[in-house]
Design a protein around this motif. Sequence first.
Motif: not given
Length: 243
Positions: A104, A106-107, A116-117, A138
């Motif tokens: 991931s 995401s952040r 996103p990944k 995250s």
Amino acid sequence: MRSAVLIALGVIGCGDSLRSTAPADGGNPACAGTVASCTGAACSACPAPPSNATSMQCVQGGCVYECGAGFLKCDSGCCIASAIAAGGGTSCAIVGGAVRCWGSNSRGQLGFSGAPKSLVPVQVPGISGATRITVGTSHACAVAAGQVLCWGANDSGQLGVVPGADSPTPVVVQGLSSPDRITAGDRHSCAVSVAGAVTCWGANDLGQTTVPAVSASLIAAGTGYTCAVVSGGAVRCWGQGTA
């Protein structure tokens, strides 16, 4: 996920496949019958692959090789991981002193923004000589060259800077002396110095960064709490006390 990693060496216009019969680079006869890489009008066979690589091929005009199973690309060729950590939906490993992460993003916890990944390991920029790695929900942190660097989510200051925007670029955590071990929880992070001093930063809504007077050798962070192995081998925990 494939365990092999392709590494391009001088990808410069000499064709897009193995050269076996047709000359390359505008008909240069030196290219005929070789697995070639080209620089300008010159052509030569691909060099031998590094240790722990499985093959060397000419792909899109450049020599590339695959690292064997269990090995990842590093500055010296193919290396094994010296440390690994996982948290949230992200995993990271130290390979040849560099940090590589996957999963991931995401952040920005993979060290870049805009996707996103990633299903393959990508190198986190700006880190070399890493010795420790940790991954939170995250965000992630590493010990490198006597400093702690963190990247990813920063809504609670878990990167060691004023809470605010996430940072895919690693930032140096200030005020730490000789950090040795690190840990990342949900929204907080902690470090233990060579001398055993514990420092935590980030969210403190459950007391997870209110450090008691302890000298520690090991440390681990949970969702809203932190535990450490202290002098004499006892375990001390602080923060969230309910499941």
